[in-house]
Design a protein around this motif. Structure first.
Motif, PDB file in Angstrom:
ATOM      1  N   GLN A 164       7.138  -4.849   6.100  1.00 32.37           N
ATOM      2  CA  GLN A 164       6.308  -4.986   7.298  1.00 32.37           C
ATOM      3  C   GLN A 164       5.034  -4.157   7.186  1.00 32.37           C
ATOM      4  O   GLN A 164       3.933  -4.652   7.468  1.00 32.37           O
ATOM      5  N   SER A 165       5.169  -2.915   6.753  1.00 30.00           N
ATOM      6  CA  SER A 165       3.994  -2.047   6.615  1.00 30.00           C
ATOM      7  C   SER A 165       3.025  -2.597   5.580  1.00 30.00           C
ATOM      8  O   SER A 165       1.801  -2.547   5.773  1.00 30.00           O
ATOM      9  N   ALA A 166       3.563  -3.138   4.475  1.00 28.92           N
ATOM     10  CA  ALA A 166       2.691  -3.694   3.435  1.00 28.92           C
ATOM     11  C   ALA A 166       1.907  -4.895   3.950  1.00 28.92           C
ATOM     12  O   ALA A 166       0.708  -5.033   3.671  1.00 28.92           O
ATOM     13  N   ILE A 167       2.558  -5.759   4.720  1.00 30.68           N
ATOM     14  CA  ILE A 167       1.879  -6.943   5.258  1.00 30.68           C
ATOM     15  C   ILE A 167       0.757  -6.535   6.213  1.00 30.68           C
ATOM     16  O   ILE A 167      -0.376  -7.051   6.141  1.00 30.68           O
ATOM     17  N   ILE A 168       1.042  -5.591   7.117  1.00 36.28           N
ATOM     18  CA  ILE A 168       0.016  -5.139   8.059  1.00 36.28           C
ATOM     19  C   ILE A 168      -1.146  -4.484   7.331  1.00 36.28           C
ATOM     20  O   ILE A 168      -2.324  -4.730   7.663  1.00 36.28           O
ATOM     21  N   ASN A 169      -0.859  -3.677   6.325  1.00 38.49           N
ATOM     22  CA  ASN A 169      -1.925  -2.993   5.577  1.00 38.49           C
ATOM     23  C   ASN A 169      -2.781  -3.985   4.794  1.00 38.49           C
ATOM     24  O   ASN A 169      -4.002  -3.810   4.692  1.00 38.49           O
ATOM     25  N   ILE A 170      -2.160  -5.037   4.249  1.00 36.55           N
ATOM     26  CA  ILE A 170      -2.930  -6.062   3.531  1.00 36.55           C
ATOM     27  C   ILE A 170      -3.847  -6.801   4.488  1.00 36.55           C
ATOM     28  O   ILE A 170      -5.024  -7.065   4.181  1.00 36.55           O
ATOM     29  N   LEU A 171      -3.338  -7.139   5.677  1.00 37.93           N
ATOM     30  CA  LEU A 171      -4.177  -7.804   6.681  1.00 37.93           C
ATOM     31  C   LEU A 171      -5.343  -6.920   7.097  1.00 37.93           C
ATOM     32  O   LEU A 171      -6.463  -7.396   7.305  1.00 37.93           O
TER      33      LEU A 171
ATOM     34  N   SER B  72     -11.412   2.366  12.000  1.00 42.44           N
ATOM     35  CA  SER B  72     -11.838   1.282  11.133  1.00 42.44           C
ATOM     36  C   SER B  72     -10.722   0.239  11.082  1.00 42.44           C
ATOM     37  O   SER B  72      -9.617   0.459  11.604  1.00 42.44           O
ATOM     38  N   SER B  73     -10.990  -0.882  10.424  1.00 43.88           N
ATOM     39  CA  SER B  73      -9.973  -1.926  10.330  1.00 43.88           C
ATOM     40  C   SER B  73      -8.719  -1.428   9.628  1.00 43.88           C
ATOM     41  O   SER B  73      -7.598  -1.656  10.080  1.00 43.88           O
ATOM     42  N   GLN B  74      -8.898  -0.691   8.528  1.00 39.73           N
ATOM     43  CA  GLN B  74      -7.750  -0.183   7.779  1.00 39.73           C
ATOM     44  C   GLN B  74      -6.999   0.886   8.563  1.00 39.73           C
ATOM     45  O   GLN B  74      -5.759   0.891   8.611  1.00 39.73           O
ATOM     46  N   ALA B  75      -7.741   1.786   9.224  1.00 38.52           N
ATOM     47  CA  ALA B  75      -7.093   2.833  10.016  1.00 38.52           C
ATOM     48  C   ALA B  75      -6.343   2.231  11.201  1.00 38.52           C
ATOM     49  O   ALA B  75      -5.261   2.701  11.569  1.00 38.52           O
ATOM     50  N   ARG B  76      -6.894   1.177  11.788  1.00 40.34           N
ATOM     51  CA  ARG B  76      -6.203   0.525  12.916  1.00 40.34           C
ATOM     52  C   ARG B  76      -4.933  -0.175  12.447  1.00 40.34           C
ATOM     53  O   ARG B  76      -3.925  -0.207  13.156  1.00 40.34           O
ATOM     54  N   GLY B  77      -4.973  -0.734  11.232  1.00 39.37           N
ATOM     55  CA  GLY B  77      -3.761  -1.340  10.675  1.00 39.37           C
ATOM     56  C   GLY B  77      -2.672  -0.311  10.477  1.00 39.37           C
ATOM     57  O   GLY B  77      -1.503  -0.551  10.797  1.00 39.37           O
ATOM     58  N   TYR B  78      -3.040   0.865   9.949  1.00 41.93           N
ATOM     59  CA  TYR B  78      -2.071   1.950   9.802  1.00 41.93           C
ATOM     60  C   TYR B  78      -1.499   2.353  11.160  1.00 41.93           C
ATOM     61  O   TYR B  78      -0.298   2.604  11.299  1.00 41.93           O
TER      62      TYR B  78
END
Length: 332
Positions: A250-257, A270-276
């Motif tokens: 799940q974490s990998a999928i969200i981080n890739i998105l 940022s987009s990446q920080a919001r995904g985290y």
């Protein structure tokens, strides 16, 4: 992002580092305060439940088994705690994620040990199952290879199964430390997928180690699930698999998105920080629920495992009685 004629104006914070903890506190509205407070409370309760469960297990369970239970049960509350720290301190996300991943790597090995201890230990497992064979055509490596031969259960086979899981517990920790060292020298960036980046070499290799480590656990579970049904091994294995899927996949999928820009930037994130952030908030909720479920599975009285062959045990008892009778007659 705003439109000004034909020019796209991007908020500068969308390209900046994750915000500091004080910046998050200053930006929180009423909904954010409630959300952060509830999630923090969930992480704290999960850890308290785990500590209380460890106290119970250490008082009621024998030494070899209680250590494995403590490690396996700690996966959900440790991940929830690390996710909570990453939620409050976004710049520490890489450290918290690697801590969670390293701990779960140890849990993979400890779950294999737990199944053996539920049987009574290595010697009891070999006594019960020594005449049988292991089916190795199981996931995640060889589920599509039913033609693979069955393997005899010996001490050497048991050692190789343990080694297959232990290597992940050891090497995952080593690679996590190496990644942090490279990150301090600006050589490691999880978003850097260029051939010259360290992440493109380390992450696939760790993925291969993960698959190799999960294989012995699956082999052992498929063999022992009927024997350990009275020990509720099936729901325990389901919870272990659920932690694996949620914390890794799940974490990998969200981080890739997030890295692809599918998850929009939301200043100060940022987009990446919001995904985290989204991944961590979901994990806190999910691990809290799993912690409560594990408490129902593990915090109980552990009945001894039923005899492998009651008729054989009766024959042994009858043989002992006959021998004792013959000895008594000889003495007389």
């Amino acid at each position: 992002m705003a439109m000004n004629g034909s020019i796209n104006i991007v908020d500068p914070s969308c390209h900046q580092k994750p915000p500091l903890a004080i910046d998050i506190i200053n930006e929180l509205d009423m909904f954010g305060i409630i959300l952060y407070a509830v999630l923090t409370l969930m992480a704290a309760v999960a850890m308290l439940v785990y500590i209380e469960e460890c106290v119970y297990v250490y008082r009621k369970v024998s030494t070899p088994k209680k250590t494995a239970i403590a490690w396996v049960n700690g996966a959900a509350p440790v991940i929830a705690t690390m996710s909570c720290l990453g939620m409050w301190i976004p710049r520490a996300t890489m450290f918290t994620d690697m801590t969670s991943a390293s701990y779960f790597a140890i849990v993979v090995y400890k779950f294999l040990i737990l199944m053996l201890e539920e049987c009574g230990g290595d010697e009891e497992f070999l006594r019960r199952c020594g005449k049988n064979t292991l089916k190795i055509s199981t996931g995640p490596c060889c589920c599509c290879c039913p033609c693979l031969p069955h393997v005899a259960i010996t001490r050497r086979t048991l050692f190789l199964l343990k080694l297959g899981s232990f290597q992940f517990a050891l090497l995952k920790t080593v690679f996590s430390i190496l990644s942090i060292i490279l990150w301090t020298n600006e050589n490691f960036d999880i978003a850097d997928l260029q051939i010259t980046g360290a992440a493109i070499w380390i992450n696939p290799f760790v993925g291969i180690l993960t698959i190799i480590a999960l294989w012995p656990v699956a082999i052992m579970f498929m063999h022992l699930r009927s024997i350990l049904r009275s020990q509720r091994i099936v729901p325990k294995y389901a919870m272990y698999q659920l932690v694996l899927v949620l914390s890794q996949l799940q974490s990998a999928i969200i981080n890739i998105l997030a890295m692809n820009g599918t998850i929009a930037c939301a200043p100060p994130y940022s987009s990446q920080a919001r995904g985290y952030l989204m991944s961590q908030q979901l994990l806190i909720l999910e691990m809290f629920i799993i912690t409560l479920a594990n408490r129902l599975l593990y915090r109980r009285y552990y009945d001894p495992l039923p005899l492998s062959d009651p008729q054989e045990d009766d024959n042994d008892q009858n043989t002992k009685i006959v021998l004792q009778s013959e000895c008594g007659d000889n003495v007389a």
